[in-house]
Scaffold this motif. Structure first.
Motif, PDB file in Angstrom:
ATOM      1  N   UNK A   7       3.925 -40.530   3.859  1.00 35.71           N
ATOM      2  CA  UNK A   7       5.088 -39.664   4.015  1.00 35.71           C
ATOM      3  C   UNK A   7       6.516 -40.274   4.464  1.00 35.71           C
ATOM      4  N   UNK A   8       7.331 -39.783   3.882  1.00 40.36           N
ATOM      5  CA  UNK A   8       8.729 -40.494   4.100  1.00 40.36           C
ATOM      6  C   UNK A   8       9.803 -39.643   4.793  1.00 40.36           C
ATOM      7  N   UNK A   9      10.325 -40.402   5.825  1.00 43.23           N
ATOM      8  CA  UNK A   9      11.006 -39.453   7.120  1.00 43.23           C
ATOM      9  C   UNK A   9      12.361 -39.949   7.194  1.00 43.23           C
ATOM     10  N   UNK A  10      13.233 -39.206   7.559  1.00 41.79           N
ATOM     11  CA  UNK A  10      14.652 -39.345   8.174  1.00 41.79           C
ATOM     12  C   UNK A  10      14.703 -39.203   9.428  1.00 41.79           C
ATOM     13  N   UNK A  11      15.075 -39.669  10.400  1.00 37.06           N
ATOM     14  CA  UNK A  11      15.347 -39.439  11.746  1.00 37.06           C
ATOM     15  C   UNK A  11      16.894 -39.404  12.155  1.00 37.06           C
ATOM     16  N   UNK A  12      17.249 -38.173  12.569  1.00 36.48           N
ATOM     17  CA  UNK A  12      18.587 -37.882  13.019  1.00 36.48           C
ATOM     18  C   UNK A  12      18.846 -37.742  14.565  1.00 36.48           C
ATOM     19  N   UNK A  13      19.260 -38.531  15.266  1.00 33.14           N
ATOM     20  CA  UNK A  13      19.719 -38.316  16.637  1.00 33.14           C
ATOM     21  C   UNK A  13      20.805 -38.996  17.037  1.00 33.14           C
ATOM     22  N   UNK A  38      22.992 -40.296  12.953  1.00 32.80           N
ATOM     23  CA  UNK A  38      23.522 -40.013  14.056  1.00 32.80           C
ATOM     24  C   UNK A  38      24.181 -38.419  14.229  1.00 32.80           C
ATOM     25  N   UNK A  39      24.159 -37.805  13.067  1.00 33.73           N
ATOM     26  CA  UNK A  39      24.391 -36.280  13.028  1.00 33.73           C
ATOM     27  C   UNK A  39      23.865 -35.553  11.999  1.00 33.73           C
ATOM     28  N   UNK A  40      24.256 -34.305  11.639  1.00 34.45           N
ATOM     29  CA  UNK A  40      23.657 -33.702  10.638  1.00 34.45           C
ATOM     30  C   UNK A  40      24.153 -33.939   9.306  1.00 34.45           C
ATOM     31  N   UNK A  41      25.541 -34.459   9.386  1.00 35.52           N
ATOM     32  CA  UNK A  41      26.224 -34.724   8.204  1.00 35.52           C
ATOM     33  C   UNK A  41      25.514 -36.085   7.636  1.00 35.52           C
ATOM     34  N   UNK A  42      25.153 -37.141   8.464  1.00 34.41           N
ATOM     35  CA  UNK A  42      24.504 -38.321   7.814  1.00 34.41           C
ATOM     36  C   UNK A  42      23.337 -37.969   7.464  1.00 34.41           C
ATOM     37  N   UNK A  43      22.456 -37.040   8.117  1.00 30.78           N
ATOM     38  CA  UNK A  43      21.145 -36.533   7.985  1.00 30.78           C
ATOM     39  C   UNK A  43      21.122 -36.096   6.275  1.00 30.78           C
ATOM     40  N   UNK A  44      22.225 -35.349   5.951  1.00 39.77           N
ATOM     41  CA  UNK A  44      22.197 -34.744   4.653  1.00 39.77           C
ATOM     42  C   UNK A  44      22.446 -35.974   3.503  1.00 39.77           C
ATOM     43  N   UNK A  45      23.477 -37.022   3.980  1.00 37.37           N
ATOM     44  CA  UNK A  45      23.872 -37.888   3.237  1.00 37.37           C
ATOM     45  C   UNK A  45      22.387 -38.689   2.916  1.00 37.37           C
ATOM     46  N   UNK A  46      21.660 -39.106   4.095  1.00 40.19           N
ATOM     47  CA  UNK A  46      20.345 -39.712   3.865  1.00 40.19           C
ATOM     48  C   UNK A  46      19.294 -39.201   3.089  1.00 40.19           C
ATOM     49  N   UNK A  47      19.476 -37.804   3.267  1.00 40.05           N
ATOM     50  CA  UNK A  47      18.429 -37.137   2.304  1.00 40.05           C
ATOM     51  C   UNK A  47      18.668 -37.072   1.030  1.00 40.05           C
ATOM     52  N   UNK A  48      20.007 -37.137   0.592  1.00 39.46           N
ATOM     53  CA  UNK A  48      20.438 -37.153  -0.610  1.00 39.46           C
ATOM     54  C   UNK A  48      19.800 -38.177  -1.401  1.00 39.46           C
TER      55      UNK A  48
END
Length: 223
Positions: A7-13, A38-48
């Motif tokens: 499973x592939x994961x991104x960690x945002x904190x 490090x924030x929600x914006x980066x989490x979306x970018x990483x997910x894309x």
């Protein structure tokens, strides 16, 4: 022969030390961490960029918090599941996270194996809530106006399905229910699928609400 891809994961904190700790736990549990934020914006970018199965999301972060980040992730064409992981168990965060589309809500004091299991659970599309959060969630739901009375689908449940229902209401995952009942996880999944259909609910959270409404479980007794 090779096994299934991890499973592939991104960690945002926003706390680098905490983030690296979560990454270490997930990788130690056989998951692949494909991005950090490090924030929600980066989490979306990483997910894309990486298309993870699950994003493990903190709540309080600068620029864009985890609630808004979750909301934007769930609007993507191929949305990942979101597991909210936080030190805060305040009702406000629970409800806002669920409303935003989070599949799970776990506190940071959870054991490492519990975190790994939670990621695996939400990756399958199941809802997962920490037991203490489940209790508070249900007590909040019970303050809402009662639904219109109708036929009681619980009357059609088998003794085993009622037993599974009670364990679901306590916030246990399928893996934990399987261990408690000494059956396979596939058997539990089959019971849960039939249970949801018979209760006429769409997910585990609603099944928990029905358990409290029916008196199967009382506030303060679950978990």
């Amino acid at each position: 022969m090779t096994g299934p891809a991890p499973l592939r994961a991104v960690v945002a904190d926003d706390h680098a030390l905490v983030r690296s700790g979560v990454v270490g736990v997930l990788e130690g549990g056989g998951l692949e961490v494909v991005g950090e934020a490090s924030d929600g914006h980066e989490a979306v970018e990483q997910a894309l960029q990486h298309r993870p199965d699950v994003v493990v999301m903190d709540v309080r972060m600068p620029r864009m918090d985890g609630i808004e980040g979750t909301r934007r992730l769930r609007r993507l064409a191929e949305p990942p599941q979101v597991l909210v992981l936080t030190t805060f168990d305040l009702d406000e965060y629970v409800f806002r996270a669920l409303e935003a589309g989070a599949a799970g809500f776990l506190l940071k004091d959870a054991a490492p194996d519990r975190l790994v299991d939670a990621v695996r659970v939400v990756a399958t599309g199941e809802a997962l809530l920490a037991p203490v959060v489940t209790r508070r969630l249900i007590e909040r739901y019970l303050q809402a106006p009662a639904p219109v009375a109708g036929p009681d689908p619980a009357a059609d449940l088998s003794p085993r399905e009622r037993e599974v229902w009670q364990l679901v209401a306590q916030g246990l995952s399928n893996t934990e229910i399987a261990a408690a009942l000494v059956v396979t996880e596939a058997t539990v999944k089959a019971h849960v699928t039939r249970l949801l259909a018979k209760l006429g609910v769409r997910d585990r959270v609603q099944a928990v609400v029905r358990a409290y409404e029916s008196g199967l479980v009382r506030p303060g007794k679950a978990g």
